[in-house]
Write an enzyme that holds these catalytic residues in place. Sequence first.
Site, mmCIF file in Angstrom:
data_model
loop_
_atom_site.group_PDB
_atom_site.id
_atom_site.type_symbol
_atom_site.label_atom_id
_atom_site.label_comp_id
_atom_site.label_asym_id
_atom_site.label_seq_id
_atom_site.Cartn_x
_atom_site.Cartn_y
_atom_site.Cartn_z
ATOM 1 C CD GLN A 43 40.618 -51.669 28.064
ATOM 2 O OE1 GLN A 43 39.780 -52.334 27.949
ATOM 3 N NE2 GLN A 43 41.254 -51.109 29.107
ATOM 4 C CG HIS A 101 36.478 -53.797 30.493
ATOM 5 N ND1 HIS A 101 35.803 -53.837 31.662
ATOM 6 C CD2 HIS A 101 37.515 -53.364 30.602
ATOM 7 C CE1 HIS A 101 36.737 -53.362 32.837
ATOM 8 N NE2 HIS A 101 37.688 -53.016 32.027
ATOM 9 C CD GLU A 134 37.505 -65.051 38.456
ATOM 10 O OE1 GLU A 134 36.936 -64.697 39.392
ATOM 11 O OE2 GLU A 134 36.906 -65.632 37.196
ATOM 12 C CE1 TYR A 186 33.258 -70.381 34.704
ATOM 13 C CE2 TYR A 186 31.427 -69.853 33.152
ATOM 14 C CZ TYR A 186 32.576 -70.928 33.658
ATOM 15 O OH TYR A 186 32.350 -72.268 33.271
ATOM 16 C CE1 TYR A 235 41.894 -51.705 37.942
ATOM 17 C CE2 TYR A 235 39.801 -50.607 36.848
ATOM 18 C CZ TYR A 235 40.865 -51.705 36.882
ATOM 19 O OH TYR A 235 40.905 -52.787 35.855
#
Length: 379
Positions: free
Chosen positions: A92, A155, A249, A259, A270
């Site tokens: 990513q 991420h 979210e 949070y 997963y």
Amino acid sequence: MTPLPRLPMIALAAALMTACSPPAATTPTSVSETTVTLEEVVGAEQPWGMAFLPDGSLLFTEKAGGLKYFAAGSSAAAVAVAGVPPAFTEGQAGYLGIALGPDFAESRLVYVALSSGTAEANSTLVVRGRLTEDASALEGVEEVFRGDLRETAYHYGSRLAFANDGTLFITVGEGYVHMQEAQDPKTTHGKVIRVNPDGSIPADNPFADGVAGNPAVWSYGHRNPQGLYYDGMSGTLWATEHGPKGGDELNIITKGTNYGWPAITYGIDYSGKIISDKTEAPGMAQPELYWVPSIAPSGLTMLTSDVYPGWKGDLFAGGMNGPSGLVLVRIDLQDGKVIGKEDLMKGEYAIRDVVQGPDGYLYVATKDFDGIFKLVPGE
């Protein structure tokens, strides 16, 4: 142009909540009479972030292709902008978020987030440089922020947004394998960062003295926030973040707030393994909205124009994946609260980013190898 069907769409399980309170009933489906078609603006390979210049020209990043410039009204392809540092582009990782400096008209400063380093040691990096008058290069490129090192290519967060006071917010993912560190304010894994435009630390940051947390940290307990929008009218900072399997979210980000990830979550791993058996806990904020199943939200903006009847003042979030992804979500707001949501373009495109252009229209960047498109309202 690709015509889109009349709406409504089926709503997903989601919740209207206030911070640190239990979730309410599922968010109702909003239904509008507005229809849209997609009109291609420019081809792009894995576009990630977009920023419009005042004249309507477009800067955008491609995950592996760097920074690109597309002149307003041009029929030619986008051209590369030189000067951006090399990026680590596995998984990513790559060239990610982008924002113009709030004084761009005078300074021509452009801020770019990217993944920097190697497979064994890499991090989220934010740099800034001055865009030349011909938009061919960034000059005087300097480092603004560099996150903690990790040994994974997942991420990164990497959305950027400026506040009214000129400070810069940066989202940083927890690198997946460092999920537990999202709860530690002393690291930058799983955080929203706040710095001055030159990278220095604002004196009113919650951990500015560096004793209880990293001075750059503004909020913590995040997983992978890939949507960020600062509402200059209300001073509200909105963010979307990826949950695991379920539990994406939408949050209002406030100073020093926890949070919850991974101590509380509406999703599971997963593999099906339970990450936490708690969806709420004292001292941990609840989302304004959450998705089960996931949509993999990425990109977030608020419509401030009158181009689309009935949509002014609503948030728009891209969806990229998951059982209910491939969607642009209109998040219906009233007095700053979520009152409903509407799924647009369901099943058509994986949307990586959504922004409003200077012409008042919404533009979306598709996740894979399609391009950047303008949303044109129907008759």
